[in-house]
Design an enzyme around this catalytic site. Structure first.
Site, short mmCIF file in Angstrom:
data_model
loop_
_atom_site.label_atom_id
_atom_site.label_comp_id
_atom_site.label_asym_id
_atom_site.label_seq_id
_atom_site.Cartn_x
_atom_site.Cartn_y
_atom_site.Cartn_z
N LEU A 45 0.68 -1.66 -0.14
CA LEU A 45 -0.05 -0.21 0.21
C LEU A 45 0.87 1.24 -0.16
O LEU A 45 0.47 2.28 0.57
CB LEU A 45 -0.92 -0.25 1.02
N ASP A 98 3.34 5.30 -7.17
CA ASP A 98 2.96 5.79 -5.92
C ASP A 98 3.79 7.44 -5.03
O ASP A 98 2.71 7.42 -4.66
CB ASP A 98 4.04 4.84 -5.55
C1 GLA Z 1 5.58 -0.61 -7.31
C2 GLA Z 1 5.79 0.59 -7.34
C3 GLA Z 1 5.62 0.87 -8.52
C4 GLA Z 1 4.76 0.22 -9.75
C5 GLA Z 1 3.90 -0.96 -9.02
C6 GLA Z 1 2.82 -1.31 -9.55
O1 GLA Z 1 4.65 -0.10 -6.56
O2 GLA Z 1 6.74 1.10 -6.91
O3 GLA Z 1 6.13 1.94 -9.47
O4 GLA Z 1 5.63 0.26 -10.84
O5 GLA Z 1 4.82 -1.60 -8.11
O6 GLA Z 1 2.93 -1.07 -11.11
#
Ligand code: GLA
Length: 383
Positions: free
Chosen positions: A126, A173
Site C-alpha cells: 500500500l 506511488d
Molecule cells: C510498485 C512501484 C510502482 C509500480 C508498481 C507496479 O508499487 O513502486 O512504481 O511499478 O509497483 O505497478
C-alpha cells in the site's frame, strides 16, 4: 485527526524538548488499474487512501538530520552532507534519501528533526514507503521555504527511493501520494506526467472498495521487480520502440518468435494493461462504475499468467472475492505478496470479507486483513 496530530507532536516534544514547526502528512495508495506500466512510460489509475504517515518536523542548525519513527525502527542521527546512495540502511534510508534528493534539487535543508507516525501497514503493498517519502519531502521542503510543486516533490521522493533506498520503482506511488484527491482516482500518463483527477463516486454508485491484505509481505528490494523491468526494456529494444507504451498488441504478436515466450508474455501484459487503463478511465468519465469489474478481473489474470507477479495468497483472495459476488478483484501494487483490491456492492462487503477469510483458513494461510478504503487527499500540511 486531531488525536493523531497530538500524538506525533507529543512524541516530538518528548524527543527534542521543543515544539515542532509543523505537522505534515502523506497517504498510502491502492492502484485501481495499470500495474507494472509506470516504468514502461504507460498509464496508471491509482488513488490515495485514508491511511497516512504523519511527520512532525522542526528546523535545527548544524547540518544534521535526526529521525525517529513510532513504528519502524531505531532513531538515526545523520550528517546531511554524508547522506548518499548506499550509505543509509533500514527505515531511515527513506527520509534521509529525501533530504539528499532535495539537496540535489537545489533545496538547502540545513538541519532538521523529524518524528514520523504512520498507519500505512509496511509490506502490504500500500506504498508505506511513498507515504513516508512524501510526508518527509513536503515537511522538509516547507521548512526550507522551497517553492517546489507537488509533481517536483514526487520526483524528489522517487529519486530518494531509486537512488538512496535502491528500489528501481516507477513514479506512480509518489505521484499519487502527492496529488491524490478525496473522491477521485488519479489518471496519470507516466511519460508526460500529465495528471487528471477522475471522479470515483463509489458510495453514490452503491459500491465499496475493499483492501484484501494477504499479510504475506512482499520485498521489492529483491530481484523480481528489477527482473521484470529489465525484461520490458529488452522487449522494447527488440520491438524497436522507445518503451512498451509505444508498442501495439499486433507488434508484440508478430515479434513473438524474437521476443521468446516469456518476453512476449511480459510485453503482452503491459500493452493490454495500458489499454485497460484507458477503458477504465472512459468508464469513470461516463459514470459507469458498475462496468469496471471485468477490467479488474482481466488485469489480475494478465498479472498472474503473463506477468507472473501474483502469489497463491493473492490468487486465493481474488478468487474468493469473485466467488462471493465481487464485481471485480485484482492484486494491487508490485505483487509477489501484499494486497489485492475488490470492488463490491456495499451490501456484499461483509460476505466477501467472510469468504476471503474462510478461503485463507482452508488453504492454511495466515488470516488476511480485510478493510474498506476511501479515496483520500494527497500530501499536505496539517498544522
Ligand atoms: C510498485 C512501484 C510502482 C509500480 C508498481 C507496479 O508499487 O513502486 O512504481 O511499478 O509497483 O505497478
Amino acid at each position: 485527526m486531531s488525536d493523531r496530530v497530538g500524538r506525533v507532536v507529543a512524541a516530538f516534544r518528548e524527543r527534542t524538548g521543543r515544539d515542532p514547526d509543523g505537522v505534515w502528512a502523506a497517504p498510502g495508495r491502492v492502484n485501481l488499474i495499470g500495474e507494472h506500466t509506470d516504468y514502461n512510460d504507460g498509464f496508471v489509475l491509482p488513488l490515495a487512501i485514508d491511511r497516512l504517515v504523519l511527520a512532525a518536523a522542526g528546523r535545527r542548525d548544524g547540518g544534521r538530520l535526526r529521525l525517529w519513527s513510532l513504528q519502524s525502527g531505531p532513531p538515526a542521527d545523520l550528517e546531511l552532507a554524508w547522506i548518499g546512495p548506499g550509505r543509509v540502511g533500514g527505515w531511515a534510508a527513506y527520509p534521509a534519501g529525501v533530504a539528499w534528493a532535495l539537496a540535489r534539487a537545489g533545496v538547502e535543508v540545513g538541519g532538521a528533526d523529524l518524528v514520523v507516525d504512520g498507519d500505512v501497514p509496511a509490506g502490504a503493498g500500500l506504498s508505506s514507503s511513498a507515504a513516508l517519502e512524501c510526508a518527509t519531502a513536503t515537511a522538509l521542503a516547507d521548512l526550507a521555504g522551497a517553492g517546489l510543486d507537488p509533481t517536483a516533490l514526487a520526483g524528489v521522493a522517487r529519486r530518494a527511493e531509486n537512488e538512496v533506498v535502491g528500489v528501481p520503482s516507477g513514479v506512480m506511488d509518489q505521484m499519487v501520494s502527492m496529488l491524490g484527491r478525496a473522491g477521485h482516482a488519479l489518471f496519470l500518463d507516466t511519460r508526460s506526467l500529465a495528471a487528471e483527477q477522475v471522479p470515483l463516486p463509489l458510495a453514490a454508485a452503491g459500491l465499496c472498495l475493499l483492501v484484501l491484505d494477504t499479510r504475506a509481505g512482499h520485498r521489492l528490494v529483491d530481484g523480481a521487480y528489477a527482473d521484470r523491468r529489465a525484461a520490458c526494456e529488452a522487449a522494447a529494444a527488440a520491438l524497436g520502440v522507445p518503451a512498451l507504451r509505444d508498442a501495439t498488441l499486433a507488434q508484440v504478436e508478430a515479434a513473438a518468435a524474437t521476443l521468446g515466450a516469456e518476453g512476449a508474455a511480459r510485453a503482452r501484459h503491459v500493452v493490454t494493461e495500458n489499454a485497460r487503463v484507458l477503458e477504465a478511465v472512459a468508464l469513470l468519465r461516463s459514470g459507469d462504475l458498475d462496468r469496471l469489474g471485468p477490467l479488474l478481473a482481466a488485469s489480475h489474470a494478465s498479472l498472474r499468467d503473463d506477468y507472473e507477479v501474483s502469489s497463491p495468497e493473492l490468487d486465493t483472495a481474488v478468487e474468493a472475492a469473485m466467488d462471493a459476488g465481487a464485481a471485480g478483484a485484482r492484486m494491487t501494487g508490485a505483487g509477489f505478496g501484499g494486497s489485492a483490491i475488490a470492488l463490491v456492492r456495499a451490501e456484499l462487503a461483509g460476505r466477501v470479507g467472510d469468504r476471503v477469510r474462510e478461503a485463507f483458513a482452508a488453504a492454511g494461510f495466515a488470516p488476511p486483513e480485510v478493510a474498506p478504503v476511501a479515496a483520500a487527499d494527497g500530501a499536505r500540511r496539517l498544522t
